[in-house]
Scaffold this active site. Structure first.
Site, short mmCIF file in Angstrom:
data_model
loop_
_atom_site.label_atom_id
_atom_site.label_comp_id
_atom_site.label_asym_id
_atom_site.label_seq_id
_atom_site.Cartn_x
_atom_site.Cartn_y
_atom_site.Cartn_z
N LYS A 30 0.86 -1.18 0.00
CA LYS A 30 0.00 0.00 0.00
C LYS A 30 0.90 1.23 0.00
O LYS A 30 1.92 1.25 0.71
CB LYS A 30 -0.89 -0.02 1.24
CG LYS A 30 -1.94 1.09 1.29
CD LYS A 30 -2.79 0.97 2.57
CE LYS A 30 -3.89 2.02 2.63
NZ LYS A 30 -4.73 1.88 3.84
N SER A 86 -9.69 1.82 2.88
CA SER A 86 -8.82 2.56 2.00
C SER A 86 -7.78 1.70 1.29
O SER A 86 -7.20 2.15 0.30
CB SER A 86 -8.09 3.64 2.81
OG SER A 86 -7.21 3.05 3.75
N SER A 145 -9.93 -0.33 7.18
CA SER A 145 -9.32 -0.17 5.86
C SER A 145 -8.59 -1.40 5.32
O SER A 145 -8.18 -1.40 4.16
CB SER A 145 -8.34 1.01 5.87
OG SER A 145 -9.05 2.21 5.73
#
Lengths: 482, 111, 486
Positions: free
Chosen positions: C76, C151, C175
């Site tokens: 990420k 996210s 997330s």
């Protein structure tokens, strides 16, 4: 009295640690710009703070010295103080807010008007310093050096217990002596290691506190004195001419000796303090406190040492205070006293606070750089005490030692500075003086004391200054009485 | 330890206090975010929706409850006082918007 | 090879069936083909990845390979990786080449894993749909008109699209778990403090926690063995003995007491979600588990609490983005304050600015007690609810998200609607408890559903074992989105 001045001080003492409050970067002074600003200090995305044990220990030492273990919070909390400024990389300063590590204490001082008083401490807390903004050298820009960012500070906040610039300076000096004494701050004011903000307000006696203005960043005792004096006078004049004091942050200009409100008014001061979620509650154990307390007891404090001097040597409070202005000064005194009798303490204090202090000051040296060692001073004072040297001669010898001419006894020998204490010789001088000064003798016998001093002076002159003045005066008195 | 209890809602719910445009402007200034009037108006209604949701939480009786700052009840670990970081200013400043003479430059600061 | 799990890839690499360079090349070519459609990655650097793959092959040749050596893992874009563009999905950091590695990245590098690319995400992890990225929205491989959740949506989509066998994500209010559920993979948010936050760009420090995402629970365990561990640079990192997260993978679940919070099943969830979750719980009963109803009475307060605490912390955490030392700086400005304001107005997107304003407001003078302190108190009530529930059960189960993947644009302008999507995941963050999501079926539109498992503190290994037993009995995780079969 028409007006009362009320002063409280916030002092930032830079703690003597190798590394920063929350990072492993060096705190050494004077490095090239930004070479000691690590990832944490420049607040790169993702970095995190970890608290420095030595800085916490410094705060504990301070707390123990000013108020004992009861003044220490067993649990304190780091908080974020949020505001934008280019020398504040994270956009917040890590400080302590609701729960500071030191929650109470007091600093005893000698006020020129109120004698010995105690200034109460509101709190002392750990925080990190900001970087430096350099306004010179660029046209439309300010340069930012973050080497200082993250340096550990102890912010020491006093109650508004002082009522004159003199008291504020006494307090600042006492605090300065203390933090150096207990080895938590080098006290170097030129380098900014010890700096004061002064909150000043004025009021009519008996009325509630007036609106205060805060003078920022005073980095010498002289500026502190001047700034407070100017500010108080300005506030009184403003009020007397019908004006109002607005709360403000002001700067002191050493060139003009005046204070002025900052132009960049920090808007509304809404710092949005909240506990720093990156740091956990700072809990200090009883064992740790006890261990640090041992070392604090070992070095003592100016207060403790001062009381010892008064108690065991019978020194005046004034004299004793001056001897504890630094640990090195007190240590020097102790070394001199170790070679002298207990009864010479007053003599020693007079010399240290007088002659020695003045030459150190003249040559901008501190006591550790003194060119007269504690052993040399002790020997010199012994010669004064045994009557070998008059005070005047002793000063001459002292100056010669200072100039590097050798030890006191060698100098006395070389310069033939021995005081004449042989009574036969002195009687001869006295007889000569009495014979040659019939008028003064008559005056003295008629009760004019002044005439006697002149006779002593004449005798001393005859001896080329080497006569023991005390003996001369005794002999003269005896002879004139008969 | 305070005994476990289900949340009790206060008898009288606090009235939801709507934000005003001035609040939005004040907060935007504090947070140093430029915002024009149209944006402020748009964001105002969204923020009020959020604060209407938040008001549910404000109605809970929390007398005697310790605020919870951290998930776990642990205390601060302390670092030994040692210099562990070397100079990396060249690498750090390679991504800086404006540097001269190893200093970060910003528009003139007036004190 | 792209359908294989980390565990089987490791076995094949060990058996020299193929090299890490070959595996990495294969996945890079899949990324080249499929990324334009799903927008999972912000940065792909073939040369850098292949260099790591070669190094991994060399390590193996030298006989020093571990379970993750040579395995491509997507990261990420919230994790700082030295020499890599690290944007956090923001224009603010669109030029930020990180000069250092996050702890997790160091751990992965140390284990010989290959960084296959930096994945797209909601800007500064603020969102539940991966639509707020400066780099455009991520699309759900099951239906490209829908979001993958967020996210960590880029990581989730990359794993389900078979562009990487595993990925790392972060979870502040769901997330990791919510995009895992919406994309049909597994994701674990560990106990707060188990994975170091150093180098993980902060959103809300007291809630953020990094964790693994993969297609099987067993793969999560293998990744956790590398990612977890004490880090002296993070004050909230826990000093614990090293743990083997694969330790309970083979353990039977018979006799396990599953707590079903009535609030998780009461209202709000879509029928497709409740149906699949109910079926999963029946499956556990068939495996010999017991179920018991528990209650989390403060649960409905979790979202309001979260939307005070997380923005408050974020408003302060994001103050460092001021255009002085790195990142975006506005071009034309009148003075310093103007420079700050324009830089931040231009550098941050709408959702980030919204949260900064909320956070600044709740911390500002006169509001702090009513909002921030009150929220911290209610946070404790939420944590107490869990403590009470765990006196009666071993783990808690329920839906991960009340909905399956929604359509792009459906909620992006209605923050409250978006925020309520995290209603089941936020409570575990507030309490600091470990939570995970496991694929447990599909709704009527063919979109995946996730089963959430919340355990007590440090129960990760147990939870992974529980999830593994379910995955042994089901094949949801083996389903491949259309167009990704390759």
């Amino acid at each position: 009295m028409k007006w009362e001045v009320v002063i409280g001080l916030e002092t930032h003492a830079q703690l003597s640690t190798k590394s920063k409050m929350f990072s492993g970067a060096s705190t050494a002074f004077g490095a090239a710009p930004n070479t000691q600003a690590c990832a944490v200090d420049i607040a790169l995305p993702g970095v995190l703070p970890v608290a420095n044990k030595a800085a916490v220990e410094c705060a504990i030492r301070f707390g123990l010295a000013v108020g004992g273990a009861d003044g220490l919070s067993r649990r304190s909390v780091f908080a974020r103080k949020n505001y934008f400024y280019p020398d504040l990389p994270k956009g917040y300063q890590i400080s302590q807010y609701e729960l500071p590590i030191v929650k109470s204490g007091e600093i005893p001082i000698v006020s020129p008007t109120r004698g010995e008083i105690k200034i109460r401490l509101t709190r002392a807390h750990l925080e990190e310093d900001a970087g430096k903004s350099l306004h010179e050298g660029f046209h439309d820009f300010t340069g930012i050096d973050l080497n200082r960012a993250g340096t550990p500070l102890l912010e020491i906040v006093s109650e508004p217990d002082m009522c004159s610039a003199d008291e504020a300076v006494s307090y600042a000096r006492a605090l300065h002596a203390l933090v150096r004494w207990i080895d938590i701050c080098d006290g170097n004011m030129q380098e900014g290691s010890f700096r004061c903000d002064a909150n000043v307000s004025v009021r009519r006696p008996g009325e509630p506190l007036g609106t205060r203005r805060e003078i920022k960043n005073l980095n010498s005792f002289r500026f502190l004195q001047q700034a407070i004096e100017f500010e108080a006078k300005w506030q009184i004049e403003t009020l007397e001419s019908g004006g109002k004091i607005e709360q403000a942050t002001v700067l002191f200009d050493p060139d003009t000796g005046e204070t002025r409100a900052m132009r960049s008014k920090e808007d509304a001061h809404d710092y949005r303090y909240f506990p720093d979620p990156d740091l956990l509650p700072l809990v200090i154990s009883e064992e740790w406190i006890a261990k640090i307390a041992e070392s604090v007891v070992a070095v003592g404090t100016p207060q403790v040492r001062k009381n010892e001097y008064i108690g065991s040597y019978g020194l005046s409070s004034q004299d004793a205070w001056q001897l504890v202005k630094s640990r090195e000064t007190a240590d020097y005194f102790d070394k001199v006293m170790a070679r002298l009798g207990k009864h010479e303490a007053k003599l020693c204090a007079n010399w240290m606070n007088g002659e020695l202090a003045s030459v150190l000051n003249r040559d901008s040296l501190d006591i550790t750089q003194s060119r007269v060692s504690s052993a040399q001073l002790a020997d010199l004072l012994a010669r004064v005490r045994d009557g070998t040297l008059s005070n005047k001669m002793a000063k001459e010898v002292f100056d010669a030692v200072w100039a590097g001419e050798g030890d006191p006894d060698a100098i006395i020998e070389k310069r033939g500075l021995k005081q004449i204490s042989d009574s036969g010789e002195l009687e001869k001088f006295c007889d000569q003086v009495i014979a040659a000064n019939a008028k003064q003798v008559e005056d003295y016998r008629a009760g004019k004391d002044k005439a006697f001093n002149s006779l002593v002076g004449q005798a001393m002159k005859l001896s080329k200054g080497k006569a023991n003045p005390q003996q001369v005066s005794e002999i003269l008195k005896r002879k004139l009485a008969s | 330890m305070i005994p476990y209890a289900a949340p009790i809602f206060k008898a009288s719910l606090p009235v939801f206090m709507a934000l005003t445009l001035d609040d939005v402007r004040r907060v935007a200034h504090l947070a140093r975010v430029a915002i024009d009037d149209a944006e402020a108006r748009a964001v105002l209604s969204q923020l009020n929706d959020v604060f209407r949701l938040v008001a549910e939480m404000q109605a809970v009786d929390t007398a005697g409850v310790e605020p919870m700052s951290h998930a776990l009840d642990v205390t601060q670990r302390l670092r030994a006082d040692a210099v562990t970081e070397a100079d990396q200013h060249a690498a750090f400043q390679s991504v800086a918007p404006h540097v001269e003479g190893d200093l970060y430059l910003v528009p003139k600061v007036i004190e | 090879m792209h359908n294989a799990t980390i565990k089987s890839l490791a076995a094949d690499l060990a058996a020299r069936k193929f090299s890490s360079v070959e595996l990495t090349r294969h996945l890079l070519s899949r990324i080249r083909a499929l990324n334009p459609k799903y927008n999972c990655f912000i940065t792909v650097d073939d040369a850098a990845s292949l260099k790591q793959a070669q190094a991994a092959d060399d390590l193996r040749a030298a006989g020093r390979a571990g379970p993750l050596t040579g395995i491509p893992i997507a990261q990420k874009d919230i994790f700082c990786a030295k020499g890599w563009l690290t944007t956090c999905g923001s224009k603010m950091l669109s030029s930020f080449i990180s000069p250092y590695d996050a702890h997790v990245v160091e751990q992965l590098n140390g284990a010989g894993a290959v960084n296959i690319g930096k994945t797209n995400m909601d800007e500064f992890a603020m969102g539940s749909s991966s639509e707020t990225s400066f780099y455009g929205p991520v699309r759900n491989p099951w239906n490209a008109d829908n979001v993958p959740g967020g996210s960590s949506g880029g990581s989730a989509a990359a794993v389900v699209a078979r562009l990487a066998p595993g990925a790392i994500g972060t979870d502040t209010g769901g997330s990791i778990r919510q995009p895992a559920a919406l994309s049909g993979i597994c994701g674990l948010k560990p106990t707060y403090g188990v994975v170091s936050r150093y180098g993980m760009i902060a959103f809300a420090s007291s809630l953020d926690q990094g964790g693994p995402m993969a297609r099987t629970a067993e793969d999560l365990a293998i990744m956790m063995n590398v990612m977890a561990g004490f880090d002296a640079r993070d004050s909230t990192s826990l000093e614990r003995a090293r743990e083997d997260y694969t330790g309970e993978i083979g353990k039977a679940v018979k006799g396990l007491k599953i707590g079903l919070p009535k609030e998780f099943f009461a209202e709000g969830a879509e029928a497709g979600v409740t149906g699949a979750v109910a079926a999963a719980i029946s499956a556990y009963r068939k495996l010999g588990c017991e179920t018991v109803e528990v209650s989390l009475p403060s649960m409905k307060l979790a979202v309001p609490v979260y939307y005070v605490l997380a923005p408050a912390e974020a408003s302060s955490n994001l103050a460092r983005y001021d255009g002085v030392r790195y990142g975006h700086r506005a071009q034309d400005y009148a003075d310093l304050t103007d420079m700050y304001k324009l830089t931040r107005a231009q550098g941050f997107g709408q959702e980030v600015k919204r949260r900064i304003l909320i956070g600044t407001y709740v911390l500002s003078h006169g509001y702090y007690d009513a909002y921030y302190i009150q929220a911290q108190k209610v946070r404790r009530l939420v944590a107490r609810d869990f403590a009470e529930a765990f006196r009666r059960c071993d783990v808690i189960m329920g839906p991960t998200s009340p909905t399956t993947a929604f359509r792009l644009g459906e909620k992006v302008d209605d923050p409250v609607k978006m925020y309520l999507n995290d209603i089941y995941t936020i409570p575990a963050n507030l309490a600091g408890l470990p939570g995970m999501s496991v694929p447990c079926g599909f709704d009527g539109s063919g979109l995946p559903v996730g089963l959430q498992i919340v355990g007590n503190y440090f129960a990760e290994a147990k939870m992974l074992g529980i999830a593994h037993q379910y995955q042994q009995a089901t094949d949801w995780h083996l389903r491949v989105p259309p167009g990704c079969e390759g």
